[in-house]
Design a protein around this motif. Structure first.
Motif, short mmCIF file in Angstrom:
data_model
loop_
_atom_site.label_atom_id
_atom_site.label_comp_id
_atom_site.label_asym_id
_atom_site.label_seq_id
_atom_site.Cartn_x
_atom_site.Cartn_y
_atom_site.Cartn_z
N SER A 162 8.32 1.24 13.35
CA SER A 162 7.99 0.18 14.30
C SER A 162 7.77 -0.85 13.45
CB SER A 162 6.62 0.37 15.34
OG SER A 162 5.66 0.79 14.51
N GLY A 163 7.64 -0.61 12.14
CA GLY A 163 7.23 -1.81 11.25
C GLY A 163 7.10 -1.36 9.79
N GLY A 164 7.44 -2.36 8.85
CA GLY A 164 7.18 -2.06 7.58
C GLY A 164 8.29 -1.46 6.47
N CYS A 165 9.14 -0.81 7.21
CA CYS A 165 10.35 0.12 6.37
C CYS A 165 11.44 0.02 7.30
CB CYS A 165 9.71 1.26 6.04
SG CYS A 165 8.48 1.46 5.07
N ALA A 166 12.14 -1.16 7.52
CA ALA A 166 13.00 -1.09 8.12
C ALA A 166 14.40 -0.97 7.42
CB ALA A 166 13.37 -2.45 9.27
N GLY A 167 14.37 -1.36 6.44
CA GLY A 167 15.61 -1.43 5.18
C GLY A 167 15.66 0.01 4.46
N ARG A 168 15.47 -0.23 2.99
CA ARG A 168 15.72 0.99 2.12
C ARG A 168 14.22 1.20 1.68
NH1 ARG A 168 19.42 -0.50 -2.16
NH2 ARG A 168 20.75 0.37 -0.91
N ILE A 169 14.04 2.84 1.77
CA ILE A 169 12.70 3.30 1.52
C ILE A 169 12.71 3.96 -0.01
CG2 ILE A 169 11.84 3.53 3.83
CD1 ILE A 169 12.15 6.53 3.25
N SER A 170 11.51 4.12 -0.55
CA SER A 170 11.33 4.76 -1.69
C SER A 170 10.09 5.23 -1.68
CB SER A 170 11.73 4.05 -2.84
OG SER A 170 10.69 2.92 -3.03
N ALA A 171 9.62 6.16 -2.64
CA ALA A 171 8.22 6.80 -2.64
C ALA A 171 7.43 5.50 -2.90
CB ALA A 171 8.01 7.76 -3.93
N GLY A 172 6.16 5.78 -2.53
CA GLY A 172 5.00 4.67 -2.30
C GLY A 172 5.31 3.89 -0.95
N ALA A 173 6.31 3.65 -0.41
CA ALA A 173 6.42 3.04 0.87
C ALA A 173 5.68 3.04 1.82
CB ALA A 173 8.01 2.54 1.32
N ARG A 174 4.93 2.17 2.63
CA ARG A 174 4.02 2.32 3.67
C ARG A 174 4.84 1.92 4.88
NH1 ARG A 174 -1.94 3.24 2.48
NH2 ARG A 174 -1.60 4.37 0.67
N CYS A 175 4.85 2.49 5.88
CA CYS A 175 5.45 2.19 7.37
C CYS A 175 4.60 2.51 8.36
CB CYS A 175 6.52 3.03 7.49
SG CYS A 175 7.83 3.21 5.96
N GLU A 176 4.68 1.92 9.74
CA GLU A 176 4.36 2.42 10.68
C GLU A 176 5.36 3.37 11.78
OE1 GLU A 176 2.01 0.05 12.85
OE2 GLU A 176 0.41 -0.55 11.60
N LEU A 177 4.93 4.44 11.97
CA LEU A 177 5.96 4.98 12.85
C LEU A 177 5.53 4.52 14.54
CD1 LEU A 177 5.95 8.79 11.86
CD2 LEU A 177 7.40 7.02 11.01
N LEU A 178 6.72 4.76 15.31
CA LEU A 178 6.24 4.27 16.56
C LEU A 178 4.83 4.91 17.06
CD1 LEU A 178 9.71 5.22 18.36
CD2 LEU A 178 8.97 3.11 17.57
N GLY A 179 4.18 4.05 17.79
CA GLY A 179 2.97 4.09 18.51
C GLY A 179 1.87 3.69 17.51
N GLY A 180 2.45 3.04 16.12
CA GLY A 180 1.32 2.43 15.19
C GLY A 180 0.79 3.39 14.36
N ASN A 181 1.40 4.61 13.95
CA ASN A 181 0.88 5.63 13.13
C ASN A 181 1.40 5.20 11.77
OD1 ASN A 181 -0.38 7.47 15.17
ND2 ASN A 181 1.81 7.57 16.17
N PRO A 182 0.47 4.98 10.89
CA PRO A 182 0.91 4.60 9.66
C PRO A 182 1.05 5.89 8.59
CG PRO A 182 -1.64 4.64 9.79
CD PRO A 182 -1.10 4.83 11.28
N VAL A 183 2.03 5.72 7.76
CA VAL A 183 2.53 6.86 6.93
C VAL A 183 3.07 6.25 5.61
CG1 VAL A 183 3.44 8.66 8.90
CG2 VAL A 183 5.04 6.71 7.75
N GLU A 184 2.94 7.16 4.57
CA GLU A 184 3.47 6.61 3.37
C GLU A 184 4.78 7.54 2.77
OE1 GLU A 184 1.70 5.71 -1.04
OE2 GLU A 184 0.88 7.29 0.17
N VAL A 185 5.75 7.07 2.32
CA VAL A 185 6.64 7.93 1.87
C VAL A 185 6.01 8.58 0.55
CG1 VAL A 185 9.07 7.97 0.87
CG2 VAL A 185 8.39 6.27 2.87
N GLU A 186 6.12 9.90 0.52
CA GLU A 186 5.45 10.59 -0.69
C GLU A 186 6.64 11.09 -1.64
OE1 GLU A 186 1.78 13.62 0.06
OE2 GLU A 186 3.71 14.21 1.05
N ALA A 187 7.96 11.25 -1.44
CA ALA A 187 8.73 11.68 -2.16
C ALA A 187 10.29 11.37 -1.49
CB ALA A 187 8.63 13.07 -2.47
N VAL A 188 11.25 11.21 -2.41
CA VAL A 188 12.55 11.15 -2.04
C VAL A 188 13.46 11.90 -3.13
CG1 VAL A 188 14.22 9.78 -1.57
CG2 VAL A 188 12.18 8.90 -0.93
N GLY A 189 13.99 12.96 -2.69
CA GLY A 189 14.91 13.78 -3.46
C GLY A 189 16.36 13.74 -3.18
N ASP A 190 17.11 14.49 -4.05
CA ASP A 190 18.49 14.40 -3.64
C ASP A 190 18.76 14.62 -2.08
OD1 ASP A 190 19.08 13.62 -6.22
OD2 ASP A 190 19.55 15.81 -6.85
#
Length: 182
Positions: free
Chosen positions: A78-106
């Motif tokens: 719902s906000g914060g990460c509409a484009g490209r993400i990488s480790a450390g990015a913080r977003c809100e999932l639908l319903g206002g649930n905050p998450v952090e991108v922990e890792a991105v692998g191949d």
């Protein structure tokens, strides 16, 4: 093809990969607790679902992962990460649930729930992509170091699993079509 979508999860169940953890006890158990950021082994397993993403014989799993992480608006945010993400990015999932991108692998990426998330903080959710005979699959696995009041409760835990299964199914159907562009 619902039968094919269940293959990775069924194989994991047969291999014992989705078994719940042995709960550590006492002070010694606390210091021996595994680092749950690294993976579900030894942690409190919540769910593992497999979804077919269709036949894409010329697309590698890393291309499907890149399609999603480079165009994160495909994900239910719902906000914060509409484009490209990488480790450390913080977003809100639908319903206002905050998450952090922990890792991105191949061929995977992993998020971690933050304080303020409806299910509590410290839930790790990994989205892994694979291909077998040209058919792509997404496996979504969630785990925690210990259950929260919700995830450890029978009713709330069941509702969480059902909601997650439906949400990730919608994501899989989105990727079914967008993987052609990957």
């Amino acid at each position: 093809m619902p039968g094919i979508a269940a293959v990775p999860v069924a194989l994991a169940l047969c291999a014992g990969l989705l078994a719940g953890p042995a709960a550590p006890s006492g002070a010694a158990g606390e210091s021996a607790r595994p680092d749950c950021r690294a993976g579900p082994a030894g942690c409190y397993g919540l769910y593992a679902y497999g979804y077919s993403l269709g036949l894409h014989p010329f697309t590698e799993p890393d291309a499907v992962r890149r399609q999603l992480t480079d165009h994160f608006w495909l994900f239910p945010v719902s906000g914060g990460c509409a484009g490209r993400i990488s480790a450390g990015a913080r977003c809100e999932l639908l319903g206002g649930n905050p998450v952090e991108v922990e890792a991105v692998g191949d061929d995977f990426f992993q998020i971690n729930t933050l304080p303020g998330h409806q299910l509590g903080r410290g839930m790790h959710i990994r989205f892994a992509f694979s291909r077998t005979f040209g058919f792509h699959f997404m496996t979504v696995r969630a785990w925690q170091d210990r259950p929260t009041d919700c995830t450890g409760g029978v009713l709330c835990g069941a509702v969480n699993r059902a909601f997650a299964r439906a949400t990730w199914w919608v994501l899989a159907k989105t990727l079914w079509w967008s993987a052609y562009a990957a």
